[in-house]
Structure formats: C-alpha cells, structure tokens
Design a protein around this motif. Structure first.
Motif, mmCIF file in Angstrom:
data_model
loop_
_atom_site.group_PDB
_atom_site.id
_atom_site.type_symbol
_atom_site.label_atom_id
_atom_site.label_comp_id
_atom_site.label_asym_id
_atom_site.label_seq_id
_atom_site.Cartn_x
_atom_site.Cartn_y
_atom_site.Cartn_z
ATOM 1 N N ARG A 192 0.871 -1.165 -0.019
ATOM 2 C CA ARG A 192 -0.088 -0.168 -0.087
ATOM 3 C C ARG A 192 0.810 1.150 0.032
ATOM 4 O O ARG A 192 1.794 1.316 0.995
ATOM 5 C CB ARG A 192 -1.043 -0.003 1.239
ATOM 6 N N CYS A 193 0.605 2.101 -1.040
ATOM 7 C CA CYS A 193 1.182 3.359 -0.893
ATOM 8 C C CYS A 193 0.821 4.524 -0.095
ATOM 9 O O CYS A 193 -0.567 4.640 -0.117
ATOM 10 C CB CYS A 193 1.318 3.978 -2.323
ATOM 11 N N GLU A 194 1.251 4.967 0.802
ATOM 12 C CA GLU A 194 0.688 5.943 1.683
ATOM 13 C C GLU A 194 0.339 7.252 1.289
ATOM 14 O O GLU A 194 -0.383 8.107 1.791
ATOM 15 C CB GLU A 194 1.979 6.290 3.067
ATOM 16 N N VAL A 195 1.182 7.583 0.034
ATOM 17 C CA VAL A 195 1.043 8.846 -0.804
ATOM 18 C C VAL A 195 -0.452 8.879 -1.552
ATOM 19 O O VAL A 195 -1.246 9.841 -1.422
ATOM 20 C CB VAL A 195 1.965 9.127 -1.460
ATOM 21 N N CYS A 196 -0.644 7.862 -2.399
ATOM 22 C CA CYS A 196 -1.711 7.871 -3.352
ATOM 23 C C CYS A 196 -2.833 6.899 -2.957
ATOM 24 O O CYS A 196 -3.811 6.760 -3.370
ATOM 25 C CB CYS A 196 -1.441 7.583 -4.640
ATOM 26 N N GLY A 197 -2.485 5.999 -1.986
ATOM 27 C CA GLY A 197 -3.607 4.906 -1.336
ATOM 28 C C GLY A 197 -3.543 3.885 -2.401
ATOM 29 O O GLY A 197 -4.549 3.080 -2.120
ATOM 30 N N THR A 198 -2.746 3.570 -3.384
ATOM 31 C CA THR A 198 -2.894 2.373 -4.282
ATOM 32 C C THR A 198 -2.629 0.980 -3.584
ATOM 33 O O THR A 198 -1.664 0.955 -2.620
ATOM 34 C CB THR A 198 -1.867 2.503 -5.506
ATOM 35 N N GLU A 199 -3.377 0.099 -3.529
ATOM 36 C CA GLU A 199 -3.198 -0.938 -2.963
ATOM 37 C C GLU A 199 -2.934 -2.111 -3.806
ATOM 38 O O GLU A 199 -3.533 -2.265 -5.043
ATOM 39 C CB GLU A 199 -4.307 -1.591 -2.015
#
Length: 277
Positions: A192-199
């Motif tokens: 999970r990317c904490e910047v864009c929220g992509t999982e």
C-alpha cells in the motif's frame, strides 16, 4: 551428479540439463513425483524449485460461468514515451498520470504510442505493463460481437502518431467486479502506498512440503451474486503485482470465451473462476 542419480532412481528419464541444474516436467499426482519429493526431503544441500501449473479439462472450462483470462504473450514494449521517462523535447506527455512516490499508474491520459511492427500478424497481445492490445481486424469483430464490458481505444505508432487509420487498439475493460471472496481466495505480500493509497497484492503462491518450498497460485473465488453484475468482459477491483506495474485481472463470461474460440483468436488462456455461497 547427486541430482542426476536421484532423477534416475525415481524413474525420471526426460530432463534438460541447465546451467544451475536440471529442468523437467512431471505430473504432481504421479508416484514418480512422490518418490522424487521424498528423496529431496533428506538432502538440505539441494534446493528444488517447483512450480505447479494446473491443467483444466474441457468440462471444467465449459462449466465455469466466469473465467480468468489474458493474452499469453507480451510482444509490445510499454508506451514508448513512458519508457523514455517523458520522451525527448517536443514529445507528448506520458500516457499515464503516476503517483510521484510509488509510480503507480493512476489515470490514463492519452492513447498509447508503441512500435506497432512488434505486433506482427497477431490479433492479440499485451504490453509489458499488461495493457491488452488487439489488431484492427479483431477490434472490428469485437465491436460487432454484441459482447459487453469494454471499449476500444486507438493505439498509434510512435513515429507517426494520429496519422491515418490506427492498426492497433487497446482493449479497455470497463466493468468492475466487486471484491473477490477471501477466503477462499488467498493473498500474500500486500502493498500500500501511503501517498496515493494504491493497494496491490499477489495471489498466494508460496507453499511448503516439509522443508521444500513450491509455488502454486490460489484459485479465484467470488460470491455467486457476482453473476448479477458481471458483463462479458470484467476487471477485478483488486490490483496485482508491484505498485509501479499494479494491474487488475480480466475476467470473462462463458459467452466471451465461446466467442473468442469461435473466432479462432489465438494467444490467450483461461482458467475457471469458482463461485461460492
């Protein structure tokens, strides 16, 4: 020599010698496989690398309401200008808006530009970033098919963008399925990317027989109610792979499966999707 001796002892006669060992295929339900596995359990200095590939009968395929689907070749490089990190002076902007942190593709903002000649005479292929590409012939047939859940977007030769009629098209799957049933679908290595929220995630594929590790992806399961919202072409709400290349799976209906076979389209595979209550 020790490995060769084991192979011969358990009756494995057909194998290919490779730089790091031996390659061969064997039925995982056979006595030879059981004997081979037992022989290696007591040899910690030798590490077998095992990948299980399932074979599905015609009945298993034809009785599945939904199937996991995709091209079997990646003949075309990713968008030309994306590979060049934005291209040269005067080139168009990248085809996708990306997260500045994880590089996940957030939105496609223009048509793909590729080296069209790499498609050859294929009707179906895939880019290195898992975009499905079809020939003009197949695009025309798809438009006339009555199949649902997709649109077609032109793909241009990077040398002559937007000139003449497009020779290739991108199959853009528009219908999104709800989340898979998990369990029984199993995942591992979720990101999970904490910047864009992509999982993104991977279907579970790492398993163990005693000390020996082997690889086999879990099957895909949905609740039976998914049939009420499924089109002929669908994409999963889940993304798979590393964040920078995270992509959905494509799930097709039995009708789409039959149509593709009837049209003689080559270069793809399908496996059953299982429905649970």
């Amino acid at each position: 020599q020790s490995v060769r001796q084991i192979l011969q002892q358990v009756g494995i006669r057909r194998f290919r010698e490779a730089p790091m060992g031996f390659d061969f295929k064997i039925d995982a339900d056979s006595p030879e496989f059981e004997a081979w596995l037992h022989a290696f359990q007591g040899k910690p200095d030798i590490t077998p690398h095992i990948a299980i590939r399932r074979r599905y009968s015609d009945d298993e395929i034809s009785s599945a309401s939904l199937l996991l689907w995709g091209p079997t070749n990646q003949a075309i490089e990713d968008d030309w200008y994306d590979l060049k990190e934005g291209g040269y002076r005067g080139s168009p902007k990248a085809s996708h808006r990306r997260c500045p942190a994880c590089r996940a593709k957030l939105e496609q903002v223009r048509d793909l530009l590729v080296e069209v000649w790499k498609m050859g005479k294929r009707d179906l292929s895939m880019t290195y970033s898992y975009k499905v590409i079809v020939s003009a012939r197949l695009a025309q047939r798809l438009e006339a098919s009555g199949l649902t859940g997709f649109t077609l977007r032109p793909v241009w030769d990077y040398r002559r963008p937007h000139q003449g009629e497009p020779r290739l098209f991108q199959l853009v799957v528009t219908n999104v399925l709800p989340a898979m049933a998990s369990p029984p679908t199993e995942f591992e290595e979720e990101r999970r990317c904490e910047v864009c929220g992509t999982e993104s995630r991977f279907r579970k594929h790492t398993h163990w027989w005693g000390r020996i590790r082997y690889y086999e992806e879990t099957s895909v399961y949905y609740g039976r109610e998914v049939l009420g919202v499924a089109a002929d072409f669908n994409r999963t709400v889940e993304l798979f792979g590393e964040l920078a290349v995270a992509h959905p799976y494509v799930v097709i209906s039995q009708r789409a499966y039959g149509w593709l076979r009837g049209e003689g389209v080559r270069g793809w595979k399908a496996e059953p999707v299982y429905l649970v209550e």
